[in-house]
Design a protein around this motif. Structure first.
Motif, PDB file in Angstrom:
ATOM      1  N   ARG A 130       0.840  -1.207   0.000  1.00 51.11           N
ATOM      2  CA  ARG A 130       0.000   0.000   0.000  1.00 51.11           C
ATOM      3  C   ARG A 130       0.871   1.252   0.000  1.00 51.11           C
ATOM      4  O   ARG A 130       0.566   2.235  -0.687  1.00 51.11           O
ATOM      5  CB  ARG A 130      -0.938  -0.005   1.214  1.00 51.11           C
ATOM      6  N   GLU A 151       2.179   1.720  -3.494  1.00 54.41           N
ATOM      7  CA  GLU A 151       1.147   2.243  -4.394  1.00 54.41           C
ATOM      8  C   GLU A 151       0.904   3.730  -4.157  1.00 54.41           C
ATOM      9  O   GLU A 151       0.787   4.509  -5.119  1.00 54.41           O
ATOM     10  CB  GLU A 151      -0.148   1.449  -4.200  1.00 54.41           C
ATOM     11  N   GLU A 190       1.717   6.816  -6.863  1.00 57.72           N
ATOM     12  CA  GLU A 190       0.742   7.817  -7.285  1.00 57.72           C
ATOM     13  C   GLU A 190       1.347   9.216  -7.206  1.00 57.72           C
ATOM     14  O   GLU A 190       1.168  10.033  -8.124  1.00 57.72           O
ATOM     15  CB  GLU A 190      -0.511   7.732  -6.411  1.00 57.72           C
ATOM     16  N   PRO A 229       4.912   2.074 -13.083  1.00 57.54           N
ATOM     17  CA  PRO A 229       3.713   1.291 -12.766  1.00 57.54           C
ATOM     18  C   PRO A 229       3.808  -0.176 -13.153  1.00 57.54           C
ATOM     19  O   PRO A 229       3.211  -1.035 -12.489  1.00 57.54           O
ATOM     20  CB  PRO A 229       2.614   2.018 -13.557  1.00 57.54           C
ATOM     21  N   LEU A 254       5.653  -1.792 -10.317  1.00 55.66           N
ATOM     22  CA  LEU A 254       4.791  -1.872  -9.143  1.00 55.66           C
ATOM     23  C   LEU A 254       3.799  -3.026  -9.278  1.00 55.66           C
ATOM     24  O   LEU A 254       3.600  -3.797  -8.329  1.00 55.66           O
ATOM     25  CB  LEU A 254       4.054  -0.553  -8.947  1.00 55.66           C
ATOM     26  N   ASN A 255       3.190  -3.162 -10.447  1.00 54.09           N
ATOM     27  CA  ASN A 255       2.237  -4.262 -10.644  1.00 54.09           C
ATOM     28  C   ASN A 255       2.922  -5.620 -10.559  1.00 54.09           C
ATOM     29  O   ASN A 255       2.320  -6.598 -10.101  1.00 54.09           O
ATOM     30  CB  ASN A 255       1.514  -4.104 -11.979  1.00 54.09           C
ATOM     31  N   VAL A 285       3.060  -6.229  -6.916  1.00 51.39           N
ATOM     32  CA  VAL A 285       1.725  -6.605  -6.447  1.00 51.39           C
ATOM     33  C   VAL A 285       1.452  -8.067  -6.778  1.00 51.39           C
ATOM     34  O   VAL A 285       0.942  -8.830  -5.948  1.00 51.39           O
ATOM     35  CB  VAL A 285       0.657  -5.692  -7.084  1.00 51.39           C
TER      36      VAL A 285
END
Length: 351
Positions: free
Chosen positions: A215, A218, A222, A236, A239-240, A243
């Motif tokens: 979290r 993320e 942002e 991104p 980051l994914n 995740v």
């Protein structure tokens, strides 16, 4: 600096004393003012240059960036010999030359980045002991340069190596050390570090920490994306990927598949090696849920790029594919995939 010189000699052929060699020469051609780059390197080897300036630092930075681009596109087996040769034949000599304090510090930072990259490429080949020696040298050089960014980036790289080898506790220790080494990190770097902490925590079974850190990653991403989009750094897609890894380690295979798809869609096209590895990983997870035909389709997309990549980690994923599809070889879709892969992959991966 002698330790760095000896390390380089373990990883390249010291008899190849051409200034940059054919491979490095072709890389240098892509650098603005490359004639001057070649001339300066020749001068160092000929003993005509005993003092360096910022031009030499900028040349090392530029060469490191070009070698990194080759690694992303074609894998570590192609690019690491170039990096090792450049390190021992040019950068080590620069580190021994006279310079102002400002230039010397900058050269130490540039050398740290090159050592880190070379270690990263050794990980990609599966030469983990050598990778660790390069990483330790990168830490030493970053420390001598008082370069916190290079220091924490290297620690994070060591954490990535550890988590990939399933040493979760050590990976967490290194990820925490990386975060502590950069207390004033910007939002993108904070996301970069928190994502790795989340992956390591998930591998150790620490669900609370893993979810909290992802979290944080993320939220930081942002903020970073609202400021500027940085090509070639944590983005991104990265980051994914984190995740996806966190979800998978915590038992959410379907969720990990969705995040890996998102990562693939957002990945810049230049990252061919990552595309092969992560698409193959996605296929493995699809098969884990029993989605055989979807998995085969995904493996086909990995094979699109595989012949152009020289990477031990990519090889591992294709070898795993053969083992996973063999029990289903009577299926026509699987047979098509098997026949295509058998022609594209070295025989050592098929057996």
């Amino acid at each position: 600096m002698e330790g760095m010189i000896e390390l380089g000699r373990q990883d390249t052929d010291p008899s190849r004393r051409a200034v940059l060699g054919a491979g490095l020469f072709s890389v240098a051609l892509t650098i603005p003012g490359w004639q001057d780059v070649i001339g300066r390197a020749e001068a160092v080897h000929a003993g005509r240059m005993s003092r360096i300036g910022m031009n030499e630092v900028e040349m090392v930075i530029a060469m490191t960036e070009r070698i990194s681009d080759l690694d992303d596109q074609f894998g570590g087996r192609h690019a690491r010999p170039m990096a090792a040769s450049f390190m021992v034949n040019t950068v080590a000599l620069y580190l021994r030359a006279d310079a102002t304090d400002e230039v010397r510090e900058a050269m130490l930072s540039a050398a740290s980045d090159l050592a880190y990259l070379t270690g990263y490429m050794a990980v990609d080949e599966g030469v983990h002991g050598l990778a660790q020696r390069y990483y330790v040298k990168a830490l030493e050089l970053a420390g001598a340069a008082d370069d916190h960014l290079a220091y924490c980036t290297t620690l994070r790289g060591m954490s990535v190596q550890a988590v990939d080898l399933r040493h979760g506790a050590k990976a967490m220790e290194l990820a925490d050390a990386a975060a502590a080494a950069s207390p004033k990190a910007g939002p993108r770097m904070f996301a970069f570090l928190a994502g790795q902490q989340a992956h390591a925590a998930a591998q150790t079974g620490d669900r609370v920490t893993a979810l909290r850190k992802i979290r944080e990653a993320e939220s930081s991403m942002e903020r970073a994306e609202s400021r500027s989009r940085a090509f070639g750094s944590y983005d991104p897609s990265s980051l994914n990927y984190h995740v996806s890894q966190v979800r998978y380690e915590l038992g959410d295979v379907a969720g990990s598949i969705e995040a890996m798809r998102q990562s693939d869609q957002l990945r810049y096209g230049v990252y061919r090696r990552a595309r092969v590895r992560h698409r193959a990983t996605l296929a493995e997870r699809q098969l884990e849920l029993g989605h055989l035909e979807a998995a085969c389709a995904t493996w086909h997309t990995a094979l699109d790029d595989f012949p152009m990549v020289q990477s031990g980690r990519a090889d591992d994923r294709i070898k795993a594919m053969f083992g996973l599809i063999r029990p289903h070889i009577k299926n026509a879709t699987v047979r098509d995939l098997y026949e295509r892969a058998r022609k594209a992959a070295p025989s050592s991966l098929v057996t």
